[in-house]
Design a protein around this motif. Structure first.
Motif, PDB file in Angstrom:
ATOM      1  N   SER A  99     -18.380   8.814 -50.369  1.00  0.00           N
ATOM      2  CA  SER A  99     -17.522   9.758 -51.089  1.00  0.00           C
ATOM      3  C   SER A  99     -16.059   9.499 -50.746  1.00  0.00           C
ATOM      4  O   SER A  99     -15.183   9.527 -51.614  1.00  0.00           O
ATOM      5  CB  SER A  99     -17.880  11.205 -50.712  1.00  0.00           C
ATOM      6  N   LYS A 100     -15.803   9.230 -49.469  1.00  0.00           N
ATOM      7  CA  LYS A 100     -14.429   8.980 -49.013  1.00  0.00           C
ATOM      8  C   LYS A 100     -13.896   7.658 -49.587  1.00  0.00           C
ATOM      9  O   LYS A 100     -12.766   7.589 -50.091  1.00  0.00           O
ATOM     10  CB  LYS A 100     -14.409   8.940 -47.490  1.00  0.00           C
ATOM     11  N   VAL A 101     -14.734   6.623 -49.521  1.00  0.00           N
ATOM     12  CA  VAL A 101     -14.330   5.302 -50.022  1.00  0.00           C
ATOM     13  C   VAL A 101     -14.023   5.377 -51.523  1.00  0.00           C
ATOM     14  O   VAL A 101     -13.032   4.828 -52.007  1.00  0.00           O
ATOM     15  CB  VAL A 101     -15.466   4.284 -49.735  1.00  0.00           C
ATOM     16  N   GLU A 125     -23.728  11.702 -59.395  1.00  0.00           N
ATOM     17  CA  GLU A 125     -25.128  11.788 -58.998  1.00  0.00           C
ATOM     18  C   GLU A 125     -25.808  10.467 -59.336  1.00  0.00           C
ATOM     19  O   GLU A 125     -25.849  10.063 -60.512  1.00  0.00           O
ATOM     20  CB  GLU A 125     -25.840  12.927 -59.752  1.00  0.00           C
ATOM     21  N   VAL A 126     -26.346   9.814 -58.314  1.00  0.00           N
ATOM     22  CA  VAL A 126     -27.115   8.594 -58.562  1.00  0.00           C
ATOM     23  C   VAL A 126     -28.487   9.027 -59.076  1.00  0.00           C
ATOM     24  O   VAL A 126     -29.213   9.748 -58.393  1.00  0.00           O
ATOM     25  CB  VAL A 126     -27.261   7.754 -57.274  1.00  0.00           C
ATOM     26  N   GLY A 132     -25.780  -1.474 -55.619  1.00  0.00           N
ATOM     27  CA  GLY A 132     -24.527  -1.339 -56.359  1.00  0.00           C
ATOM     28  C   GLY A 132     -24.155   0.084 -56.724  1.00  0.00           C
ATOM     29  O   GLY A 132     -23.292   0.306 -57.572  1.00  0.00           O
ATOM     30  N   THR A 133     -24.751   1.073 -56.060  1.00  0.00           N
ATOM     31  CA  THR A 133     -24.516   2.450 -56.506  1.00  0.00           C
ATOM     32  C   THR A 133     -23.087   2.920 -56.248  1.00  0.00           C
ATOM     33  O   THR A 133     -22.575   3.738 -56.986  1.00  0.00           O
ATOM     34  CB  THR A 133     -25.491   3.453 -55.852  1.00  0.00           C
ATOM     35  N   ARG A 134     -22.426   2.368 -55.198  1.00  0.00           N
ATOM     36  CA  ARG A 134     -21.050   2.843 -54.957  1.00  0.00           C
ATOM     37  C   ARG A 134     -20.136   2.400 -56.092  1.00  0.00           C
ATOM     38  O   ARG A 134     -19.253   3.145 -56.516  1.00  0.00           O
ATOM     39  CB  ARG A 134     -20.533   2.351 -53.586  1.00  0.00           C
ATOM     40  N   LEU A 135     -20.363   1.177 -56.598  1.00  0.00           N
ATOM     41  CA  LEU A 135     -19.504   0.663 -57.668  1.00  0.00           C
ATOM     42  C   LEU A 135     -19.827   1.331 -58.995  1.00  0.00           C
ATOM     43  O   LEU A 135     -18.929   1.691 -59.749  1.00  0.00           O
ATOM     44  CB  LEU A 135     -19.667  -0.856 -57.789  1.00  0.00           C
TER      45      LEU A 135
END
Ligand code: UDP
Length: 241
Positions: A99-101, A125-126, A132-135
């Motif tokens: 969340s921070k990134v 929400e994933v 690759g979920t952060r991207l």
């Protein structure tokens, strides 16, 4: 699976049949939620994320507001059904860090100085996770922000490059993320030619790093065009109405 499978087959293709520099199919849809100011679903292969944006709105409690800019509140979360094994819905350390990134990446593009004393909430929400979920979350957020009409310096597009069985591969899937030698998510603001997020797990030689960055940039260019297309088609729809 407990033992590392071969990630690159004799024909040079990956376990899901892709060439090393081939990305998964991408699907983007804006305005998928009625009650949010902006929303989007972003899919990259089996990885699917929904994002919702609220704001800019008045900050409560007031003392948390900033006099010269909007505050960004960002939550990345994986649904319990997004992974193979049920994920505990309570926020994990990993989700708090991501969340921070993601917030820091979004802060580089949103014109927060235009909305002093306000707050912008971004929820991701994933729905389904296959690396690759952060991207994909970051891109879903970028699309939802555009859908909300929040002014930004540029859209954000990103893709991971990794190394699997010694070969550089674009847009890792879960086995490559888990068993590969390196995983480097890269997100950019393509028109500004600026990096918004770059992380590296594992190891690469400096030469591989340069090649990997180039590979990511090519993928990012393709994704950027799809993002612009998704926004254009949303506006075309509105115009018809
Ligand atoms: N993953 C999972 N459960 C978790 C965290 C991760 O199944 O609690 C899987 C999921 O497919 C995720 C992948 O591992 O996409 C890689 O996770 P990583 O932390 O590298 O982040 P990501 O690549 O999703 O940005």
């Amino acid at each position: 699976q407990l033992q590392k499978p071969r990630l690159i087959l004799d024909n040079g293709l990956r376990l899901d049949g892709r060439r090393p520099d081939e990305m998964r199919p991408i699907k983007i849809e804006l305005g998928v939620l009625k009650n949010a100011d902006g929303s989007a679903i972003f899919e990259m292969g089996n990885t699917k994320v929904i994002a919702a944006v609220y704001g800019p709105k008045e900050m409560h409690p007031r003392h948390l507001a900033l006099p010269d800019r909007a505050v960004l509140r960002v939550r990345y979360h994986m649904t319990p059904f997004s992974t193979d094994e049920r994920k505990n819905p309570a926020p994990s350390r990993r989700e708090i860090e991501l969340s921070k990134v993601i917030r820091e990446a979004l802060e580089s593009t949103i014109l927060v100085e235009l909305f002093p004393r306000t707050v912008i909430d971004v929820f991701m929400e994933v729905l389904q996770a296959d690396a690759g979920t952060r991207l994909v979350s970051l891109m879903a957020a970028s699309m939802a922000l555009a859908d909300a009409g929040i002014p930004m310096r540029d859209l954000i597009a990103g893709v991971a490059v990794g190394k699997a069985d010694g070969v550089l591969v674009l847009d890792l899937n879960e086995p490559e993320d888990m068993w590969g030698e390196a995983d480097m998510p890269v997100a950019m603001m393509p028109s500004l030619k600026q990096v918004a997020l770059l992380q590296l797990n594992g190891n690469m030689t400096p030469q591989e790093f340069r090649q990997a960055l180039e590979m990511a940039q090519k993928g990012i260019e393709t994704i950027y065009n799809l993002e612009k297309e998704a926004i254009r088609s949303k506006y075309a729809e509105l115009k018809e109405e």
